[in-house]
Design a protein around this motif. Structure first.
Motif, short mmCIF file in Angstrom:
data_model
loop_
_atom_site.label_atom_id
_atom_site.label_comp_id
_atom_site.label_asym_id
_atom_site.label_seq_id
_atom_site.Cartn_x
_atom_site.Cartn_y
_atom_site.Cartn_z
N LEU A 1 27.08 -15.38 -12.36
CA LEU A 1 26.72 -15.20 -13.76
C LEU A 1 25.21 -15.07 -13.89
O LEU A 1 24.46 -15.57 -13.03
CB LEU A 1 27.21 -16.38 -14.60
N PRO A 2 24.73 -14.43 -14.95
CA PRO A 2 23.26 -14.35 -15.13
C PRO A 2 22.59 -15.71 -15.11
O PRO A 2 21.47 -15.85 -14.62
CB PRO A 2 23.12 -13.66 -16.49
N ALA A 3 23.28 -16.73 -15.62
CA ALA A 3 22.69 -18.07 -15.63
C ALA A 3 22.47 -18.60 -14.21
O ALA A 3 21.64 -19.50 -14.01
CB ALA A 3 23.58 -19.03 -16.42
N ASP A 4 23.19 -18.05 -13.22
CA ASP A 4 23.00 -18.51 -11.84
C ASP A 4 21.61 -18.18 -11.33
O ASP A 4 21.14 -18.79 -10.35
CB ASP A 4 24.04 -17.87 -10.93
N LEU A 5 20.96 -17.20 -11.95
CA LEU A 5 19.60 -16.86 -11.53
C LEU A 5 18.65 -18.04 -11.66
O LEU A 5 17.68 -18.17 -10.91
CB LEU A 5 19.07 -15.68 -12.35
N LEU A 6 18.93 -18.92 -12.64
CA LEU A 6 18.06 -20.07 -12.86
C LEU A 6 18.06 -21.00 -11.65
O LEU A 6 17.08 -21.69 -11.38
CB LEU A 6 18.50 -20.84 -14.10
N ALA A 7 19.18 -21.00 -10.90
CA ALA A 7 19.27 -21.85 -9.72
C ALA A 7 19.00 -21.10 -8.43
O ALA A 7 18.59 -21.71 -7.44
CB ALA A 7 20.66 -22.50 -9.66
N ASN A 8 19.22 -19.78 -8.42
CA ASN A 8 19.13 -19.01 -7.18
C ASN A 8 17.81 -18.29 -6.98
O ASN A 8 17.50 -17.89 -5.86
CB ASN A 8 20.27 -17.98 -7.12
N ARG A 9 17.05 -18.11 -8.05
CA ARG A 9 15.78 -17.40 -7.92
C ARG A 9 14.65 -18.42 -7.77
O ARG A 9 14.38 -19.22 -8.68
CB ARG A 9 15.52 -16.53 -9.15
N PRO A 10 13.93 -18.43 -6.63
CA PRO A 10 12.86 -19.41 -6.45
C PRO A 10 11.71 -19.22 -7.44
O PRO A 10 11.06 -20.20 -7.81
CB PRO A 10 12.41 -19.19 -5.01
N ASP A 11 11.45 -17.97 -7.88
CA ASP A 11 10.36 -17.79 -8.84
C ASP A 11 10.72 -18.40 -10.19
O ASP A 11 9.85 -18.95 -10.88
CB ASP A 11 10.01 -16.31 -8.98
N VAL A 12 12.01 -18.34 -10.55
CA VAL A 12 12.45 -18.97 -11.80
C VAL A 12 12.38 -20.49 -11.67
O VAL A 12 11.91 -21.19 -12.59
CB VAL A 12 13.88 -18.52 -12.16
#
Length: 491
Positions: free
Chosen positions: A277-288
């Motif tokens: 899900l797009p919200a997974d980017l919050l956990a998977n993207r180190p820059d975020v």
């Protein structure tokens, strides 16, 4: 006795009150209950599979490429700098938390005096004083300032670790991209060399026809021009390949010209990976993650700045042995306990301005966090859109190439029968050869878009990276100047 008991109870009560106040720690940042940057519930190309967070390049199935990436992750100069910055931030975090603990220092003193008195009973007198002792100090964290500074230092360290992870993901993606482009250049080189052979064959046939008065001199000149045009395509391709190899060497921390790559076919992208899900980017993207941690650090900085406007209470104690000679050093001792309260009365608005500045930093980092989150979402959507339309573009190019080949065969047939001049053959031949080179480039671009998608989705594989400058022996951590020594544990 009553007076002594009452006087002894006063400092005890003050100490108890200070401990209770310290436990309150009234200045703490408020928890953020609402998402700072809400995201859509799904991507435009939705996938119900969980996001892939591992070493995605291994799915390409090339062991040499796997080795190139691992070498770059261990020896890349940008990553070495990132590890050094992380060690610096870790030291600052330790310093930020040092105020939570008492301080203890040793003191020593030696004095030698010599005096002279004039008179009938005067004379010279000498004396010595020896002293040794300990000094202890502790600031009670009445308002949570020390805790806030320690939390901020810890969050800054974690943010710096995420920045390093982002750099590692960039390095891995750049190595894979360079490898793909190198293979693309070699594919184009093979295509161009085949085209040169084909054009030479055509030229020989036309020259033969010209000697037999079947073709014109213009046909010969046109084919020679086309051969020269194809020959001119080869040097830029070879040059680009060498530049890519040099870039790959630099990514791997090696001098230019020291890296070789074996020939391999550019793989076709497999089925679309799990996107989550797009919200997974919050956990998977180190820059975020880094942007979020930096925002939390700024919140704690506001709490520290607010607490710094209130008085502080410091407890101090000294114990000292003194003696006129070394042998009598431990015959006399003195113990001192003291408490000091310090607080600003007038500072020209300095501390209030510090609070305002800290709050402005929060606003800045909040905007940066939102920008980072939406940029991450945009990069995923961009990669999905590029891959989707690149596939359709390749289908259209393939159809165009097939039609051009049919047109070339027909033009050659009509030219051989004397029904047309050579210009239709030349035009169809140039179209086919241009499309063949374009297809090689565009197939590589399709794979590069997939690489961009993997990079945009982030991952957690960087958690296993270890600082190559640190070696661990038992429970003792030491720093080494060697690049290749180090443990695989967390820093």
């Amino acid at each position: 006795m009553k007076g002594n008991s009452k006087s002894a109870a006063v400092p005890a009560a003050v100490t108890l009150l200070a401990v209770l106040l310290a436990a309150c720690s009234p200045f703490r940042p408020d928890a953020r209950t609402e998402p700072a940057a809400p995201l859509p519930v799904a991507y435009t190309l939705y996938s119900d599979k969980p996001a892939e967070t591992g070493k995605w390049w291994e799915a390409l199935g090339n062991s040499e490429l796997n080795g190139l990436v691992e070498t770059a992750l261990a020896a890349n100069f940008d990553l070495e700098q990132a590890w050094a910055r992380l060690r610096q931030v870790r030291a600052v975090a330790v310093q930020s938390a040092a105020g939570k603990y008492p301080t203890l220092g040793a003191t020593g003193d030696y004095k030698h005096t010599r005096s002279y008195t004039k008179g009938t009973k005067g004379g010279t007198a000498t004396g010595e004083t020896h002293a040794i002792g300990l000094e202890a100090g502790y600031e009670l964290d009445l308002w949570g300032r020390i805790e806030a500074e320690a939390k901020g230092g810890e969050l800054d360290y974690r943010a710096s670790r995420e920045d390093l992870s982002a750099s590692a993901m960039t390095v891995a993606g750049e190595v894979v991209s360079r490898w793909l482009e190198i293979q693309s250049q070699r594919r184009k080189e093979r295509i161009i060399e085949e085209q040169i052979k084909t054009n030479r064959t055509y030229l020989e046939l036309i020259e033969l026809r010209f000697r037999n008065s079947i073709s014109t001199a213009l046909d010969v000149y046109q084919q020679r021009q086309n051969l020269a045009k194809v020959n001119a395509l080869l040097p830029p391709v070879k040059s680009r390949e060498q530049l890519l190899l040099n870039e790959l060497a630099l990514l791997m921390g090696r001098p230019a010209g020291s890296v070789t790559v074996a020939d391999a076919e550019v793989p076709e992208p497999r089925a679309l990976p799990g996107l989550g899900l797009p919200a997974d980017l919050l956990a998977n993207r180190p820059d975020v993650r880094s942007a979020g941690l930096s925002l939390s650090s700024a919140d704690w900085a506001v709490a520290a700045a607010r607490a710094d406007r209130l008085p502080s209470l410091t407890m101090a104690g000294t114990g000292q042995f003194t003696g006129a000679q070394l042998g009598t050093l431990f015959d006399n001792w003195i113990l001192t306990l003291a408490g000091a309260v310090a607080g600003p009365i007038f500072d020209g608005g300095f501390r209030k301005a510090e609070v305002d500045k800290a709050r402005a930093v929060v606003d800045e980092r909040l905007a940066a966090y939102k920008s980072t989150v939406y940029t991450a979402f945009k990069e995923v959507e961009d990669a999905l859109a590029e891959e989707k339309w690149q596939k359709r573009y390749l289908d259209a190019l393939s159809a165009q190439l097939q039609a051009s080949r049919v047109s070339l065969r027909e033009a050659v047939s009509r030219y051989s029968q004397g029904l047309d001049d050579y210009l239709p053959v030349l035009s169809a031949l140039m179209s086919v050869q241009d499309l063949e080179v374009s297809m090689a480039s565009e197939r590589t671009n399709l794979m590069l878009y997939r690489v961009a998608l993997y990079r945009a989705l982030g991952g957690t594989w960087t958690d296993s990276l270890a600082d190559p400058a640190i070696t661990v022996t038992g429970s003792v951590t030491t720093y080494s100047h060697s690049k290749k020594t180090g443990s695989k544990g967390q820093p």
